[in-house]
Write a protein that holds these residues in place. Structure first.
Motif, short mmCIF file in Angstrom:
data_model
loop_
_atom_site.label_atom_id
_atom_site.label_comp_id
_atom_site.label_asym_id
_atom_site.label_seq_id
_atom_site.Cartn_x
_atom_site.Cartn_y
_atom_site.Cartn_z
N ARG A 4 0.82 -1.21 0.00
CA ARG A 4 0.00 0.00 0.00
C ARG A 4 0.86 1.26 0.00
O ARG A 4 0.56 2.22 -0.71
CB ARG A 4 -0.91 0.00 1.23
N LYS A 5 1.92 1.23 0.78
CA LYS A 5 2.79 2.41 0.82
C LYS A 5 3.45 2.65 -0.53
O LYS A 5 3.59 3.79 -0.98
CB LYS A 5 3.85 2.25 1.91
N GLU A 6 3.84 1.57 -1.17
CA GLU A 6 4.46 1.70 -2.50
C GLU A 6 3.44 2.24 -3.51
O GLU A 6 3.78 3.09 -4.35
CB GLU A 6 4.98 0.34 -2.97
N PHE A 7 2.21 1.77 -3.40
CA PHE A 7 1.16 2.25 -4.30
C PHE A 7 0.89 3.73 -4.06
O PHE A 7 0.78 4.52 -5.01
CB PHE A 7 -0.10 1.42 -4.09
N ASP A 8 0.77 4.12 -2.78
CA ASP A 8 0.51 5.52 -2.45
C ASP A 8 1.67 6.41 -2.92
O ASP A 8 1.44 7.54 -3.36
CB ASP A 8 0.31 5.68 -0.94
N ARG A 9 2.89 5.90 -2.82
CA ARG A 9 4.03 6.68 -3.31
C ARG A 9 3.91 6.91 -4.81
O ARG A 9 4.15 8.01 -5.31
CB ARG A 9 5.33 5.95 -2.99
N GLY A 10 3.51 5.86 -5.53
CA GLY A 10 3.34 5.99 -6.97
C GLY A 10 2.24 6.98 -7.33
O GLY A 10 2.40 7.80 -8.25
N LEU A 11 1.12 6.92 -6.59
CA LEU A 11 0.03 7.87 -6.84
C LEU A 11 0.48 9.29 -6.56
O LEU A 11 0.14 10.23 -7.30
CB LEU A 11 -1.17 7.52 -5.96
N GLY A 12 1.24 9.47 -5.48
CA GLY A 12 1.72 10.79 -5.14
C GLY A 12 2.65 11.35 -6.21
O GLY A 12 2.60 12.54 -6.54
N GLU A 13 3.48 10.47 -6.77
CA GLU A 13 4.38 10.90 -7.84
C GLU A 13 3.59 11.30 -9.08
O GLU A 13 3.92 12.30 -9.75
CB GLU A 13 5.36 9.79 -8.18
#
Length: 219
Positions: A4-13
């Motif tokens: 989830r954290k990796e996904f959220d990081r991607g969305l933020g980018e």
């Protein structure tokens, strides 16, 4: 890093990239209108050259979104967020192309004198410049009210465009020697009006993200 954290990081980018695209489009439109008012060919050429970076940013959004789809297999709102980001990046890239089209009009007018002081075209440009920023923020903030504001702003832009066309037609009838330049200025009005349409598209993408259904804000 959790999934989830990796996904959220991607969305933020992705959001950061879209915000950068929005800033670049705002700047391109403002500079294109400034170049038009002063018939500054040097500034117009810089706008044309800078468009390549906007294209690269769109590619980065597409590549990142594709990676998230392939590796995270998002569903529901997460999936809508990525699909909306694809559409927004495409709209912003097209808006940049239209700002370049305005700059190219400036290059075609190089060496001429404007047939009239520009009043309504800069007004249109400023309204649409604000729309671009509002549109991107509506997505980042998931602000549906700001998204729907696009429809009202677009109506104002359409009214100004109609007024500009009427005025330019009058000028052409009164002095046929103005036809060439007046036609190019009418193209500028059309390009600005199209940028506004793309801004409302971004508003539609925001509503789609939040509600799951896409309204027609250009109606």
């Amino acid at each position: 890093m959790t999934v989830r954290k990796e996904f959220d990081r991607g969305l933020g980018e992705m959001q950061t990239l879209l915000a950068e695209m929005g800033d670049r489009v705002e700047r391109a439109l403002a500079e294109a209108m400034d170049a038009l008012e002063s018939l500054n060919a040097i500034k117009a050429r810089k706008i044309v050259k800078a468009d390549l970076e906007l294209n690269r940013l769109e590619e980065r959004v597409t590549d990142l979104g594709a990676k998230l789809l392939a590796t995270q297999q998002p569903v529901a709102k997460d999936l809508r967020r990525i699909l909306a980001a694809f559409k927004i990046a495409s709209d912003l890239e097209r808006m940049g192309d239209l700002a370049v089209d305005i700059a190219k009009v400036v290059l075609r007018l190089e060496g001429q004198t404007l047939i009239k002081p520009l009043i309504d075209l800069p007004r249109m440009g400023e309204i649409v410049r604000v729309m671009i920023g509002d549109a991107v923020q509506s997505f980042v903030q998931e602000n549906v009210d700001l998204a729907y504001k696009m429809a009202k702003d677009d109506d104002l832009v359409d009214a100004l465009y109609s007024q500009i066309i009427r005025e330019l037609l009058t000028i052409m009838v009164e002095d046929p020697k103005t036809i060439s330049q007046a036609t190019l200025l009418s193209f500028v009005g059309r390009y600005i009006e199209r940028i506004a349409d793309h801004a409302t598209n971004i508003g539609e993408s925001t509503v789609y993200l939040v509600t799951g259904s896409r309204p027609d804000l250009n109606a």
